[in-house]
Design an enzyme around this catalytic site. Structure first.
Site, PDB file in Angstrom:
ATOM      1  N   CYS A   2       0.956  -1.213  -0.029  1.00 35.77           N
ATOM      2  CA  CYS A   2      -0.074  -0.063   0.016  1.00 35.77           C
ATOM      3  C   CYS A   2       0.808   1.261  -0.056  1.00 35.77           C
ATOM      4  O   CYS A   2       2.092   1.181   0.248  1.00 35.77           O
ATOM      5  CB  CYS A   2      -1.032  -0.088   1.015  1.00 35.77           C
ATOM      6  SG  CYS A   2      -0.397   0.701   2.667  1.00 35.77           S
ATOM      7  N   ASP A  28       0.008  15.684   4.961  1.00 33.99           N
ATOM      8  CA  ASP A  28      -1.048  15.262   4.001  1.00 33.99           C
ATOM      9  C   ASP A  28      -0.695  15.999   2.829  1.00 33.99           C
ATOM     10  O   ASP A  28      -0.299  17.031   2.910  1.00 33.99           O
ATOM     11  CB  ASP A  28      -2.448  15.685   4.606  1.00 33.99           C
ATOM     12  CG  ASP A  28      -3.367  14.728   3.836  1.00 33.99           C
ATOM     13  OD1 ASP A  28      -4.073  13.655   4.390  1.00 33.99           O
ATOM     14  OD2 ASP A  28      -3.463  14.980   2.443  1.00 33.99           O
ATOM     15  N   HIS A  97      -4.813   5.208   9.548  1.00 32.41           N
ATOM     16  CA  HIS A  97      -3.717   6.419   9.927  1.00 32.41           C
ATOM     17  C   HIS A  97      -4.936   7.482  10.508  1.00 32.41           C
ATOM     18  O   HIS A  97      -6.019   7.332  10.455  1.00 32.41           O
ATOM     19  CB  HIS A  97      -3.335   7.146   8.479  1.00 32.41           C
ATOM     20  CG  HIS A  97      -4.518   7.216   7.505  1.00 32.41           C
ATOM     21  ND1 HIS A  97      -4.952   6.191   6.808  1.00 32.41           N
ATOM     22  CD2 HIS A  97      -5.452   8.401   7.179  1.00 32.41           C
ATOM     23  CE1 HIS A  97      -5.915   6.417   6.153  1.00 32.41           C
ATOM     24  NE2 HIS A  97      -6.371   7.976   5.977  1.00 32.41           N
TER      25      HIS A  97
HETATM   26  P1  5GP Z   1      -8.585   8.778   4.148  1.00 37.96           P
HETATM   27  O1  5GP Z   1      -9.429   9.289   3.219  1.00 37.96           O
HETATM   28  O2  5GP Z   1      -8.003   7.249   3.894  1.00 37.96           O
HETATM   29  O3  5GP Z   1      -8.909   8.985   5.799  1.00 37.96           O
HETATM   30  O4  5GP Z   1      -7.247   9.761   4.286  1.00 37.96           O
HETATM   31  C1  5GP Z   1      -6.238   9.499   3.226  1.00 37.96           C
HETATM   32  C2  5GP Z   1      -5.297  10.819   3.142  1.00 37.96           C
HETATM   33  O5  5GP Z   1      -4.015  10.425   2.676  1.00 37.96           O
HETATM   34  C3  5GP Z   1      -6.038  11.809   2.384  1.00 37.96           C
HETATM   35  O6  5GP Z   1      -6.180  13.001   3.147  1.00 37.96           O
HETATM   36  C4  5GP Z   1      -4.786  12.129   1.097  1.00 37.96           C
HETATM   37  O7  5GP Z   1      -4.629  13.532   0.819  1.00 37.96           O
HETATM   38  C5  5GP Z   1      -3.651  11.433   1.868  1.00 37.96           C
HETATM   39  N1  5GP Z   1      -2.726  10.773   0.900  1.00 37.96           N
HETATM   40  C6  5GP Z   1      -3.070  10.157   0.031  1.00 37.96           C
HETATM   41  N2  5GP Z   1      -1.966   9.670  -0.630  1.00 37.96           N
HETATM   42  C7  5GP Z   1      -0.879  10.404  -0.191  1.00 37.96           C
HETATM   43  C8  5GP Z   1       0.552  10.426  -0.564  1.00 37.96           C
HETATM   44  O8  5GP Z   1       0.876   9.837  -1.392  1.00 37.96           O
HETATM   45  N3  5GP Z   1       1.292  11.198   0.204  1.00 37.96           N
HETATM   46  C9  5GP Z   1       0.573  12.013   1.452  1.00 37.96           C
HETATM   47  N4  5GP Z   1       1.665  12.794   2.225  1.00 37.96           N
HETATM   48  N5  5GP Z   1      -0.848  11.948   1.512  1.00 37.96           N
HETATM   49  C10 5GP Z   1      -1.460  11.191   0.893  1.00 37.96           C
HETATM   50 ZN    ZN Z   2       0.300  -0.548   4.394  1.00 35.12          ZN
END
Ligand code: 5GP
Ligand code: ZN
Length: 109
Positions: A2, A28, A97
Site C-alpha cells: 500500500c 498530508d 492512519h
Molecule cells: P483517508 O480518506 O483514507 O482517511 O485519508 C487519506 C489521506 O491520505 C488523504 O487526506 C490524502 O490526501 C492523503 N494521501 C493520499 N496519498 C498520499 C501520499 O502519497 N502522500 C501523502 N503525504 N498523503 C497522501
Molecule cells: Zn500499508
C-alpha cells in the site's frame, strides 16, 4: 504494497515530521487545515475493524507521540484527530492512519 507502506519503506517521497521504530508522521499531500499531518503505525492493518492485539502497541505509540508532533508543528490551541474507518467514512487509504489537524480555528463538524 500500500501507499503508506511504501512511504514507511522510504520508497515514496514525503514531508516527514516524525519517525521512530513504531510510527511515522508526515504532512498530508492535500491538506484540509493549516496543519494537516497523518500519523501512521509502521505495521499494515486496514482500520480499527482489522486491528489485532499485535497492532495495539503501534496505535498506542501514535497517541503517545501526537502531543509532541502537534507542538513541533506549531499547533498551540488544540487540534482535531480523525480516523476515517471504512467506506462510508470516506477511508481512501487502506492502512490505518490518524489525521492530525490544527493550526487554526477549525469548523465544528
Ligand atoms: P483517508 O480518506 O483514507 O482517511 O485519508 C487519506 C489521506 O491520505 C488523504 O487526506 C490524502 O490526501 C492523503 N494521501 C493520499 N496519498 C498520499 C501520499 O502519497 N502522500 C501523502 N503525504 N498523503 C497522501
Ligand atoms: Zn500499508
Amino acid at each position: 504494497m500500500c501507499i503508506f507502506c511504501k512511504i514507511i519503506q522510504g520508497e515514496m517521497p514525503t514531508k516527514k515530521v516524525f519517525e521512530n521504530d513504531k510510527i511515522i508522521a508526515f504532512h498530508d499531500i492535500n491538506p484540509q487545515a493549516k496543519v494537516h499531518i497523518l500519523v501512521v503505525p509502521k505495521i499494515h492493518f486496514i482500520n480499527v475493524d482489522d486491528m489485532r492485539q499485535e497492532h495495539v502497541e503501534y496505535l498506542t505509540e501514535c497517541f503517545v507521540q501526537i502531543p509532541q508532533i502537534a507542538k513541533r508543528a506549531g499547533i498551540k490551541n488544540g487540534y482535531r484527530l480523525i480516523i476515517n474507518n471504512g467506506e462510508d467514512a470516506g477511508q481512501l487509504v487502506q492502512h490505518l492512519h490518524i489525521h492530525l489537524m490544527g493550526g487554526e480555528q477549525l469548523k465544528i463538524c
